[in-house]
Design a protein around this motif. Structure first.
Motif, PDB file in Angstrom:
ATOM      1  N   LEU A   1       6.495  12.217  67.228  1.00 46.13           N
ATOM      2  CA  LEU A   1       6.145  13.551  67.713  1.00 46.13           C
ATOM      3  C   LEU A   1       4.667  13.668  68.033  1.00 46.13           C
ATOM      4  CD1 LEU A   1       8.133  16.017  65.494  1.00 46.13           C
ATOM      5  CD2 LEU A   1       8.415  15.475  67.883  1.00 46.13           C
ATOM      6  N   SER A   2       3.828  13.134  67.149  1.00 48.72           N
ATOM      7  CA  SER A   2       2.399  13.329  67.407  1.00 48.72           C
ATOM      8  C   SER A   2       1.968  12.538  68.636  1.00 48.72           C
ATOM      9  CB  SER A   2       1.546  12.980  66.191  1.00 48.72           C
ATOM     10  OG  SER A   2       2.149  12.009  65.421  1.00 48.72           O
ATOM     11  N   ILE A   3       2.548  11.331  68.828  1.00 46.38           N
ATOM     12  CA  ILE A   3       2.190  10.576  70.026  1.00 46.38           C
ATOM     13  C   ILE A   3       2.612  11.352  71.268  1.00 46.38           C
ATOM     14  CG2 ILE A   3       2.661   8.493  71.364  1.00 46.38           C
ATOM     15  CD1 ILE A   3       2.880   7.004  68.726  1.00 46.38           C
ATOM     16  N   VAL A   4       3.873  11.798  71.293  1.00 47.99           N
ATOM     17  CA  VAL A   4       4.370  12.509  72.470  1.00 47.99           C
ATOM     18  C   VAL A   4       3.519  13.732  72.760  1.00 47.99           C
ATOM     19  CG1 VAL A   4       6.276  13.899  73.333  1.00 47.99           C
ATOM     20  CG2 VAL A   4       6.735  11.705  72.254  1.00 47.99           C
ATOM     21  N   SER A   5       3.222  14.537  71.722  1.00 49.45           N
ATOM     22  CA  SER A   5       2.491  15.769  72.017  1.00 49.45           C
ATOM     23  C   SER A   5       1.063  15.468  72.442  1.00 49.45           C
ATOM     24  CB  SER A   5       2.516  16.766  70.850  1.00 49.45           C
ATOM     25  OG  SER A   5       3.046  16.222  69.722  1.00 49.45           O
ATOM     26  N   LEU A   6       0.433  14.497  71.797  1.00 45.32           N
ATOM     27  CA  LEU A   6      -0.947  14.179  72.184  1.00 45.32           C
ATOM     28  C   LEU A   6      -1.028  13.657  73.606  1.00 45.32           C
ATOM     29  CD1 LEU A   6      -2.830  12.585  69.182  1.00 45.32           C
ATOM     30  CD2 LEU A   6      -3.505  14.499  70.614  1.00 45.32           C
ATOM     31  N   VAL A   7      -0.149  12.678  73.931  1.00 47.84           N
ATOM     32  CA  VAL A   7      -0.216  12.060  75.254  1.00 47.84           C
ATOM     33  C   VAL A   7       0.064  13.079  76.345  1.00 47.84           C
ATOM     34  CG1 VAL A   7       0.885  10.404  76.780  1.00 47.84           C
ATOM     35  CG2 VAL A   7       0.302   9.748  74.457  1.00 47.84           C
ATOM     36  N   THR A   8       1.140  13.870  76.186  1.00 47.30           N
ATOM     37  CA  THR A   8       1.449  14.833  77.245  1.00 47.30           C
ATOM     38  C   THR A   8       0.358  15.887  77.361  1.00 47.30           C
ATOM     39  OG1 THR A   8       2.876  15.824  75.623  1.00 47.30           O
ATOM     40  CG2 THR A   8       3.948  14.726  77.453  1.00 47.30           C
ATOM     41  N   TYR A   9      -0.163  16.301  76.227  1.00 45.89           N
ATOM     42  CA  TYR A   9      -1.185  17.338  76.281  1.00 45.89           C
ATOM     43  C   TYR A   9      -2.437  16.823  76.979  1.00 45.89           C
ATOM     44  CZ  TYR A   9      -4.192  21.131  74.902  1.00 45.89           C
ATOM     45  OH  TYR A   9      -5.056  22.189  74.927  1.00 45.89           O
ATOM     46  N   ARG A  10      -2.841  15.597  76.630  1.00 40.48           N
ATOM     47  CA  ARG A  10      -4.048  15.014  77.237  1.00 40.48           C
ATOM     48  C   ARG A  10      -3.869  14.808  78.741  1.00 40.48           C
ATOM     49  NH1 ARG A  10      -8.808  13.728  73.991  1.00 40.48           N
ATOM     50  NH2 ARG A  10      -8.100  14.833  72.150  1.00 40.48           N
ATOM     51  N   ASN A  11      -2.646  14.462  79.171  1.00 36.74           N
ATOM     52  CA  ASN A  11      -2.429  14.178  80.578  1.00 36.74           C
ATOM     53  C   ASN A  11      -2.079  15.410  81.389  1.00 36.74           C
ATOM     54  OD1 ASN A  11      -2.931  11.408  80.725  1.00 36.74           O
ATOM     55  ND2 ASN A  11      -1.000  11.014  79.694  1.00 36.74           N
TER      56      ASN A  11
END
Lengths: 447, 291
Positions: free
Chosen positions: A426-436
């Motif tokens: 979850l943290s990877i998905v939310s961080l990556v999508t948010y950053r991009n």
């Protein structure tokens, strides 16, 4: 400007009153007329030392071994009966150990805080300023320090019922606490073995994990984006100029989510049973001969779940999106129409980019919500129909599998590993999508 | 989409397109309303059992509702309603206080731990709640809250203790109240506490109502925490567990229609509250509340 009142300054420049506070906590306060406060701090220190001596040290000593004494029967000569000696309970040792470590951390923070406070009083004295009285201190709790008054209790709640359980659960991931080989009362640390078991490609647990994880991701993507696009299209259709009774249509869709979710899901479940109403009605009307396997065939069950989730999710999206759609600057549309763009082009060139820009945070929350969507799966299929291993079913998500592993099957260690892994996912998905996302990279794009 | 395109060109095509859209919407609305109508019909059905071949019941009756409140031997529904009500009231009081406090602090006050706290709340929110459920149960047990009447206390704690983490919506609302009002009051000698109680709270009625209602509804619709904490103590069951049990293999034949009646009774107030709150919900999510 950097404050003079830091811990290192206190250690370096503190006078004897401040330095004595390192050992006799609260001394700085008592020596500088804050008697009640000083005594209070000292009492906390005494209480903490008493706690360490009476149970804290014992709790820490037991933590590495997690206990070893078995419960045993002992013959009591005097009474003429068998008596049970109390054995060690590893789970309690672990819980008390985690709590003790947290208390020690809290105490160290408190020690630093009081030392800084003692130094602050020293500085105030050196500058010839007034040292606040107890009454003034209390008053500041309603003014300058209101956050202390208001936040303490909520923080305490979060600490005891969220942070402690999480640390407790995370530490279980490194033990062999499970019903396998009878480790429910006494268990030991096993290091990273559980992680290796879960992540391995062969082996019972590993096979189930990859199967469940794969379906979880497929499910989350389908559930999130189908709901999002179809919900948006529905909102657009209702909002378009020619549509009458807009409020009525909206009401029709909203009423279905106003009903508590567990009620509507339970209704759906009974409707779609092999003997349920949908099959019965189809059968009597002669459309089918044998019941449709909505919940009893793996593929059917997965599709059924996604469709029912649409039933739940589309009205939500419609609700959220309606307000934002009306905010799209109308000159954008007019310009597009003058250029001769049709509705499809307008949707893909204007509406969709604008919506994606505004709703990326919402999409992330929906996505994480779907990965953790316990209700839909548990209430509809219970993870069924067929099993992929001994505990996970064909439609289980990581979260429902975790529930089955811990609550139903007592594989606490594996359950904890699954929890940690889904957190990482979850943290990877939310961080990556948010950053991009555009809303992060370019905050001003649509303003 | 093709019909729509033509609709712009000719008045006849336009009318046809509109008609199609309305037929389409009506069909969808039927699909969405169907389960709701269905359960209402079942709740008035006289024939027992879950095996049904007709949409409209053959005989209508009020017996299901009457039985729900009078047959207290197997599944004591009135008791469950009472349990849930008590738990909901206390949860509501504590949660509302927690949520408003935390939201006000994070929105209005500037203190050192503000950012760390907000980041922490975000990270903790990513951990699945089910994961710590077992651990929470062990802690409640260690505190002596897992048996007898203490189960109610345990449930109140479970529903309200961590409510401070759900501060975003109310914070978003507080953020929109102009700061100038606070500053003017402080110039006149008001303390932060005065500002909070005498200015912010009276200006925030909608969000307070929203917070109260959401926290009150929580215990009525949660079923998984209640199930893990109550276990076999039927005396302390909440409504959600009761309804779930009515669909158990043992009970479903004789209780199915009563389940429907119970579902209708629970859903009417909750649905009404939801419709009332809808506006705040949407505004809170899109962050567009105007003070």
């Amino acid at each position: 400007m950097k404050s003079k009142n830091t811990l290192s300054n206190a250690l370096r420049n503190g006078d004897y009153k401040t330095k004595l506070s390192m050992i006799i906590m609260g001394f700085g306060c008592m020596a500088r007329k804050q008697i009640v406060k000083g005594i209070g701090i000292l009492l906390i220190e005494i209480g903490f030392i008493y706690f360490l001596a009476s149970s804290g040290i014992h709790n820490l000593m037991m933590l590495p071994s997690l206990g070893w004494r078995k419960q045993e029967e002992v013959w009591n000569e005097a009474k003429g009966i068998y008596e049970y000696t109390k054995g060690d309970m590893s789970i309690l040792i672990l819980l008390y150990g985690v709590a003790t470590i947290l208390l020690i951390v809290a105490f160290i923070l408190f020690w630093m805080l009081q030392l800084k406070h003692a130094y602050k009083l020293q500085l105030l004295e050196e500058e010839g300023k007034n040292i606040p009285t107890l009454k003034q201190d209390f008053k500041s709790l309603l003014d300058k320090n209101l956050h202390v008054t208001l936040m303490s209790l909520p923080m305490l709640g979060i600490l005891i019922f969220n942070i402690v359980p999480l640390l407790f659960m995370i530490s279980m991931a490194f033990t062999n606490y499970s019903k396998e080989n009878d480790h429910l009362i006494l268990f030991d640390w096993v290091g990273l073995k559980n992680f290796a078991r879960v992540l391995s490609l062969n082996g019972n647990i590993g096979r189930q994990f990859w199967h469940v994880a794969g379906w979880t991701i497929i499910w989350a993507i389908l559930a999130t984006f189908l709901n999002y696009f179809l919900g948006m299209i529905l909102a657009l259709i209702i909002n378009r100029k020619g549509t009458h009774f807009k409020a009525f249509w909206r009401f029709c869709f909203v009423i279905s989510i106003a009903v508590p979710q567990f009620v509507s899901l339970l209704i759906m479940r009974t409707l779609l049973q092999p003997q349920g109403a949908v099959n019965a009605i189809l059968k009597t009307s002669g459309l089918i001969n044998s019941p449709l396997p909505f919940m009893t065939d793996a593929m059917w069950a997965r599709v059924t779940i996604i469709i029912i989730n649409l039933w739940i999710g589309i009205p939500y999206t419609m609700l959220q999106v309606t307000g934002i759609l009306q905010n799209i600057p109308s000159d954008l549309y007019e310009a597009a129409k003058i250029d001769g763009a049709g509705p499809v082009v307008i949707f893909f060139k204007i509406t969709l980019p604008y919506m994606l820009f505004v709703t990326t945070p919402y999409l992330i929350t929906t996505f994480t919500g779907n990965i953790n969507n316990f209700n839909v799966i548990y209430l509809l299929t219970g993870g069924g129909p067929t099993y992929v291993g001994d505990t996970a079913g064909q439609s289980d998500l990581l979260i429902t599998w975790l529930y089955k592993l811990t609550v139903d099957n007592k594989y606490y260690n594996i359950g904890a590993v699954i929890g940690i892994l889904s957190f990482i996912l979850l943290s990877i998905v939310s961080l990556v999508t948010y950053r991009n996302s555009q809303s992060y990279k370019n905050e001003e794009a649509f303003k | 989409m093709e019909t729509k395109k033509n609709a712009i060109k000719s008045p006849l095509g336009k009318r046809l397109g509109n008609l199609l859209v309305h037929v389409f919407l009506a069909a969808l609305a039927v699909v969405w309303i169907f389960p709701v109508v269905w359960i209402i019909l079942i709740s008035f059905r006289a024939e027992k059992g879950s095996y049904i071949t007709t949409f409209i019941p053959k005989h209508f009756t009020f017996d299901n509702y009457i039985r729900l409140f009078t047959d207290r031997n197997i599944l004591n529904f009135p008791q469950m309603v009472w349990n849930t009500f008590i738990i909901a009231v206390f949860t509501c009081i504590i949660s509302t206080f927690f949520v408003l406090s935390v939201s006000y602090c994070t929105s209005r006050l500037r203190f050192k731990l503000r950012k760390p706290f907000m980041n922490m709340a975000m990270i903790l929110g990513l951990f699945p709640g089910i994961m710590s459920m077992v651990a929470v149960y062990f802690i409640l047990k260690a505190l002596g809250l897992s048996e007898g009447a203490m189960i109610r206390v345990a449930l109140v704690i479970v529903y309200s203790a961590c409510s401070g983490m759900g501060f975003q919506i109310a914070k978003g609302f507080f953020d929109t109240i102009p700061k100038g009002i606070d500053e003017a009051a402080m110039v006149d000698g008001a303390t932060q506490w005065d500002v909070f109680t005498k200015i912010t709270i009276p200006l925030s009625k909608p969000i307070i109502v929203y917070t109260i209602l959401t926290s009150f509804i929580g215990p009525w619709v949660d079923f998984i925490f209640a199930k893990v904490i109550c276990r076999a103590n039927a005396k302390y069951y909440t409504v959600a567990i009761g309804l779930w049990n009515m669909l158990d293999k043992e009970y479903i034949n004789s209780w199915y229609t009563c389940f429907a009646a119970g579902a209708v009774i629970i859903s009417i107030p909750i649905a009404t509250l939801f419709l009332v709150m809808q506006k705040f919900y949407v505004d809170g999510m899109t962050g567009a509340v105007k003070g």
